[in-house]
Design an enzyme around this catalytic site. Structure first.
Site, PDB file in Angstrom:
ATOM      1  N   TYR A 127     -36.414   9.275   8.717  1.00  0.00           N
ATOM      2  CA  TYR A 127     -37.069  10.285   9.560  1.00  0.00           C
ATOM      3  C   TYR A 127     -37.562   9.659  10.860  1.00  0.00           C
ATOM      4  CZ  TYR A 127     -40.953  13.091  11.392  1.00  0.00           C
ATOM      5  OH  TYR A 127     -41.813  13.768  12.232  1.00  0.00           O
TER       6      TYR A 127
ATOM      7  N   TYR B  25     -48.856   8.720  -4.436  1.00  0.00           N
ATOM      8  CA  TYR B  25     -47.936   7.579  -4.364  1.00  0.00           C
ATOM      9  C   TYR B  25     -48.678   6.245  -4.379  1.00  0.00           C
ATOM     10  CZ  TYR B  25     -44.378  10.939  -2.681  1.00  0.00           C
ATOM     11  OH  TYR B  25     -43.513  11.998  -2.539  1.00  0.00           O
TER      12      TYR B  25
ATOM     13  N   THR C 258     -43.580  11.770  17.182  1.00  0.00           N
ATOM     14  CA  THR C 258     -44.537  11.465  16.111  1.00  0.00           C
ATOM     15  C   THR C 258     -45.064  10.039  16.210  1.00  0.00           C
ATOM     16  OG1 THR C 258     -44.628  11.054  13.714  1.00  0.00           O
ATOM     17  CG2 THR C 258     -42.464  10.995  14.690  1.00  0.00           C
ATOM     18  N   ASP C 259     -46.259   9.816  15.670  1.00  0.00           N
ATOM     19  CA  ASP C 259     -46.823   8.452  15.615  1.00  0.00           C
ATOM     20  C   ASP C 259     -45.989   7.552  14.697  1.00  0.00           C
ATOM     21  OD1 ASP C 259     -47.571   9.556  13.141  1.00  0.00           O
ATOM     22  OD2 ASP C 259     -49.708   9.092  13.361  1.00  0.00           O
ATOM     23  N   GLU C 260     -45.137   8.155  13.857  1.00  0.00           N
ATOM     24  CA  GLU C 260     -44.373   7.345  12.904  1.00  0.00           C
ATOM     25  C   GLU C 260     -43.353   6.450  13.602  1.00  0.00           C
ATOM     26  OE1 GLU C 260     -43.418   9.249   9.212  1.00  0.00           O
ATOM     27  OE2 GLU C 260     -45.019  10.703   9.463  1.00  0.00           O
TER      28      GLU C 260
ATOM     29  N   LYS D 135     -33.104  27.505  13.274  1.00  0.00           N
ATOM     30  CA  LYS D 135     -31.989  27.591  12.314  1.00  0.00           C
ATOM     31  C   LYS D 135     -32.426  28.222  10.996  1.00  0.00           C
ATOM     32  CE  LYS D 135     -28.705  24.273  10.252  1.00  0.00           C
ATOM     33  NZ  LYS D 135     -28.466  22.813  10.093  1.00  0.00           N
TER      34      LYS D 135
ATOM     35  N   LYS E 290     -36.393  10.245  14.759  1.00  0.00           N
ATOM     36  CA  LYS E 290     -37.312  10.736  15.797  1.00  0.00           C
ATOM     37  C   LYS E 290     -37.376   9.746  16.961  1.00  0.00           C
ATOM     38  CE  LYS E 290     -39.502  13.941  15.854  1.00  0.00           C
ATOM     39  NZ  LYS E 290     -39.203  15.317  16.343  1.00  0.00           N
TER      40      LYS E 290
HETATM   41  P1  NAD Z   1     -41.328  21.986  10.084  1.00  0.00           P
HETATM   42  O1  NAD Z   1     -40.400  21.279   9.161  1.00  0.00           O
HETATM   43  O2  NAD Z   1     -42.430  22.811   9.532  1.00  0.00           O
HETATM   44  O3  NAD Z   1     -40.491  22.943  11.049  1.00  0.00           O
HETATM   45  C1  NAD Z   1     -39.268  22.566  11.623  1.00  0.00           C
HETATM   46  C2  NAD Z   1     -38.601  23.831  12.152  1.00  0.00           C
HETATM   47  O4  NAD Z   1     -37.377  23.460  12.796  1.00  0.00           O
HETATM   48  C3  NAD Z   1     -38.237  24.837  11.060  1.00  0.00           C
HETATM   49  O5  NAD Z   1     -38.584  26.145  11.474  1.00  0.00           O
HETATM   50  C4  NAD Z   1     -36.728  24.686  10.917  1.00  0.00           C
HETATM   51  O6  NAD Z   1     -36.081  25.873  10.490  1.00  0.00           O
HETATM   52  C5  NAD Z   1     -36.337  24.310  12.337  1.00  0.00           C
HETATM   53  N1  NAD Z   1     -35.080  23.569  12.409  1.00  0.00           N
HETATM   54  C6  NAD Z   1     -34.700  22.504  11.645  1.00  0.00           C
HETATM   55  N2  NAD Z   1     -33.479  22.093  12.011  1.00  0.00           N
HETATM   56  C7  NAD Z   1     -33.074  22.898  13.031  1.00  0.00           C
HETATM   57  C8  NAD Z   1     -31.913  22.955  13.836  1.00  0.00           C
HETATM   58  N3  NAD Z   1     -30.884  22.101  13.652  1.00  0.00           N
HETATM   59  N4  NAD Z   1     -31.835  23.910  14.790  1.00  0.00           N
HETATM   60  C9  NAD Z   1     -32.853  24.792  14.977  1.00  0.00           C
HETATM   61  N5  NAD Z   1     -33.985  24.775  14.238  1.00  0.00           N
HETATM   62  C10 NAD Z   1     -34.095  23.839  13.279  1.00  0.00           C
HETATM   63  O7  NAD Z   1     -41.873  20.860  11.068  1.00  0.00           O
HETATM   64  P2  NAD Z   1     -43.312  20.711  11.743  1.00  0.00           P
HETATM   65  O8  NAD Z   1     -44.218  20.037  10.811  1.00  0.00           O
HETATM   66  O9  NAD Z   1     -43.702  22.005  12.350  1.00  0.00           O
HETATM   67  O10 NAD Z   1     -42.943  19.672  12.890  1.00  0.00           O
HETATM   68  C11 NAD Z   1     -42.523  20.141  14.171  1.00  0.00           C
HETATM   69  C12 NAD Z   1     -42.219  18.942  15.039  1.00  0.00           C
HETATM   70  O11 NAD Z   1     -43.389  18.120  15.129  1.00  0.00           O
HETATM   71  C13 NAD Z   1     -41.118  18.040  14.484  1.00  0.00           C
HETATM   72  O12 NAD Z   1     -40.330  17.611  15.574  1.00  0.00           O
HETATM   73  C14 NAD Z   1     -41.863  16.884  13.856  1.00  0.00           C
HETATM   74  O13 NAD Z   1     -41.083  15.705  13.905  1.00  0.00           O
HETATM   75  C15 NAD Z   1     -43.066  16.778  14.764  1.00  0.00           C
HETATM   76  N6  NAD Z   1     -44.288  16.231  14.147  1.00  0.00           N
HETATM   77  C16 NAD Z   1     -44.767  16.749  12.965  1.00  0.00           C
HETATM   78  C17 NAD Z   1     -45.951  16.239  12.434  1.00  0.00           C
HETATM   79  C18 NAD Z   1     -46.517  16.776  11.152  1.00  0.00           C
HETATM   80  O14 NAD Z   1     -47.450  16.168  10.594  1.00  0.00           O
HETATM   81  N7  NAD Z   1     -46.053  17.903  10.626  1.00  0.00           N
HETATM   82  C19 NAD Z   1     -46.637  15.207  13.097  1.00  0.00           C
HETATM   83  C20 NAD Z   1     -46.118  14.714  14.308  1.00  0.00           C
HETATM   84  C21 NAD Z   1     -44.951  15.247  14.827  1.00  0.00           C
HETATM   85  P1  TYD Z   2     -46.756  13.428   4.071  1.00  0.00           P
HETATM   86  O1  TYD Z   2     -47.561  14.673   4.084  1.00  0.00           O
HETATM   87  O2  TYD Z   2     -45.406  13.454   3.456  1.00  0.00           O
HETATM   88  O3  TYD Z   2     -46.699  12.919   5.582  1.00  0.00           O
HETATM   89  P2  TYD Z   2     -46.132  11.506   6.175  1.00  0.00           P
HETATM   90  O4  TYD Z   2     -45.265  10.874   5.187  1.00  0.00           O
HETATM   91  O5  TYD Z   2     -45.367  11.996   7.359  1.00  0.00           O
HETATM   92  O6  TYD Z   2     -47.345  10.712   6.542  1.00  0.00           O
HETATM   93  O7  TYD Z   2     -47.584  12.282   3.341  1.00  0.00           O
HETATM   94  C1  TYD Z   2     -48.889  11.929   3.748  1.00  0.00           C
HETATM   95  C2  TYD Z   2     -49.325  10.774   2.881  1.00  0.00           C
HETATM   96  O8  TYD Z   2     -49.449  11.221   1.534  1.00  0.00           O
HETATM   97  C3  TYD Z   2     -48.345   9.623   2.856  1.00  0.00           C
HETATM   98  O9  TYD Z   2     -49.072   8.391   2.762  1.00  0.00           O
HETATM   99  C4  TYD Z   2     -47.554   9.848   1.572  1.00  0.00           C
HETATM  100  C5  TYD Z   2     -48.598  10.476   0.646  1.00  0.00           C
HETATM  101  N1  TYD Z   2     -48.052  11.430  -0.341  1.00  0.00           N
HETATM  102  C6  TYD Z   2     -48.372  11.276  -1.698  1.00  0.00           C
HETATM  103  O10 TYD Z   2     -49.124  10.350  -2.088  1.00  0.00           O
HETATM  104  N2  TYD Z   2     -47.846  12.153  -2.594  1.00  0.00           N
HETATM  105  C7  TYD Z   2     -47.029  13.164  -2.220  1.00  0.00           C
HETATM  106  O11 TYD Z   2     -46.550  13.938  -3.103  1.00  0.00           O
HETATM  107  C8  TYD Z   2     -46.724  13.337  -0.848  1.00  0.00           C
HETATM  108  C9  TYD Z   2     -45.830  14.455  -0.363  1.00  0.00           C
HETATM  109  C10 TYD Z   2     -47.258  12.440   0.076  1.00  0.00           C
END
Ligand code: NAD
Ligand code: TYD
Length: 378
Positions: A173, A230, A149-151, A46, A177
């Site tokens: 979030y 934080y 996700t692990d969350e 998107k 998920k």
């Molecule tokens: P991101 O936010 O970087 O990317 C998300 C992508 O999805 C973007 O390109 C966005 O444009 C697209 N998108 C959002 N809504 C959409 C929709 N309605 N239709 C089509 N496309 C859409 O996310 P990421 O960090 O690459 O995470 C990817 C996946 O992995 C997610 O499902 C997230 O929950 C999961 N995940 C992420 C992490 C992390 O630490 N980043 C860890 C575990 C799991």
């Molecule tokens: P984040 O990268 O947002 O990932 P998640 O919330 O999915 O774990 O945050 C990683 C950790 O860092 C989390 O404990 C929140 C903390 N954090 C800060 O302390 N300051 C910040 O500005 C952000 C974005 C995250």
């Protein structure tokens, strides 16, 4: 970056990758196409604030890879867009999501729409393809891989989460998920759809949107801006390098048992203070940039997952945390245009909403407190 070695022909060659312009999805697309194993990929994205076509520039720059990529701008929650993209693919890998916990606190509804209803639309389209296969209109039904996700386990004070543990999501979030992956599992049980789910831990590396901890702090520190930590900064996260996360997803796609869920941990658990201290050292910047700010509401204290199911499937991560963090810092130093263009426009408004009052009322972080971080270890 070294190209992944060519491997044997993959089981699933024609892929629909949703969210392929985001952080992890684009890494999956870049690495899979660079293998030159005949894979063709349709990306459906998107292009929200988090999606960036520039993340696929290395593919576009390679004529052979570019011919194997099709990019469709669209919403996974739009059935009219999704259905035609499913007719001639072997598998769908769903990365598309609203992915930032802090934004889910500011605007939960967007998470319900994409991370739950969007998943449901994808599942319905996959189910229609399964029905077509049953009628002999296509050879096999597509496999559905949901990136979770692990969350979804919630905060884990001690020990490690196993795949069969109860879910306890605590942010909008992680609740979205969890609902998304429960829908996926229900389609395996009820309709016999071929599904697999991965639960990845906190991921880091190049092309990471600067709203998340590591890239926010690297890019702020490069510009000598304050780093909003934080609470007490002793929350613990398990860091997974992005190419390892994408590789593990690919491995589960190929080898995962239908209906199963696989943890994808990084096995690099650290207190946030330690991570911040490490990246400041790599950048040669002072700890005095760190400011303690009001905590995130409902902040999960710790995530940690058991990896035996995934290692039993034959997967092992390759990147050491020290090397991955160093490579990531170098990437942000070398790609300032990429993140400076993101940190403009909508970004300023978000940053003010998220950090304005917090930073105004912030406190000195005093010390990087390695003893305190070590003591907080369970
Ligand atoms: P991101 O936010 O970087 O990317 C998300 C992508 O999805 C973007 O390109 C966005 O444009 C697209 N998108 C959002 N809504 C959409 C929709 N309605 N239709 C089509 N496309 C859409 O996310 P990421 O960090 O690459 O995470 C990817 C996946 O992995 C997610 O499902 C997230 O929950 C999961 N995940 C992420 C992490 C992390 O630490 N980043 C860890 C575990 C799991
Ligand atoms: P984040 O990268 O947002 O990932 P998640 O919330 O999915 O774990 O945050 C990683 C950790 O860092 C989390 O404990 C929140 C903390 N954090 C800060 O302390 N300051 C910040 O500005 C952000 C974005 C995250």
């Amino acid at each position: 970056m070294t190209e992944p070695a060519a491997t044997t022909a993959p089981r699933f060659r024609r892929l629909l990758v949703t969210g392929g312009a985001g952080f992890i999805g684009s890494c999956f697309v870049r690495d899979r196409l660079a293998r030159r194993d005949g894979t063709t990929i349709t990306v459906l994205d998107k292009l929200t604030y988090a999606g960036n076509p520039a993340n696929l520039a290395p593919v576009e720059a390679d004529p052979e890879q570019a011919t194997r990529l099709r990019f469709v701008v669209g919403d996974i929650a739009d059935a009219a867009v999704v259905a035609p993209l499913m007719t001639d693919i072997d598998a769908i890998v769903n990365f598309a999501a609203e992915s930032h916990v802090d934004r889910s606190i500011l605007d939960p509804e967007a998470f319900l729409r994409t991370d739950v209803m969007g998943v449901h639309v994808l599942l319905e389209a996959a189910r229609a393809e399964k029905d077509r296969a049953a009628r002999g209109e296509r050879a096999t039904a597509p496999r559905f891989l949901q990136v979770s996700t692990d969350e979804v386990y919630g905060s884990v004070d001690t020990g490690e989460s196993h795949e069969e543990d109860p879910l306890d999501p605590r942010s909008p979030y992680s609740a979205a998920k969890a609902a998304g992956e429960l829908f996926v599992h229900s389609y395996f049980v009820t309709y016999g759809l071929d599904t697999v789910v991965t639960r990845g831990s906190n991921t880091y590396g190049p092309y990471h949107h600067p709203e998340k901890l590591i890239p926010l702090f690297i890019t702020n520190a490069i510009e000598d801006q304050q780093l909003p930590l934080y609470g007490d900064g002793l929350q613990r996260r398990d860091w997974l390098y992005v190419a390892d996360h994408a590789g593990a997803i690919d491995h589960v796609l190929e080898h995962g048992v239908s209906g199963e869920i696989y943890n994808v941990p990084g096995n690099n658990e650290r207190a946030n203070r330690e991570t911040v201290s490490d990246l400041l050292d790599l950048l040669g910047k002072p700890w005095s940039l760190v400011r303690l700010v009001d905590d995130r509401p409902g902040h999960d204290r710790r995530y940690a997952m058991d990896d035996s199911k995934l290692t039993g499937l034959g997967w092992a991560n390759k990147m050491r945390f020290e090397d991955g963090l160093s490579a990531t810092v170098d990437w942000y130093l070398e790609n300032r245009e990429w993140w400076r263009s993101i940190k403009s426009g909508e970004w300023d408004d978000y940053y003010r909403r998220q950090y304005g009052d917090r930073l105004a009322g912030s406190r000195e972080a005093m010390t990087e407190a390695p003893e305190a971080a070590a003591k907080a270890k369970p």
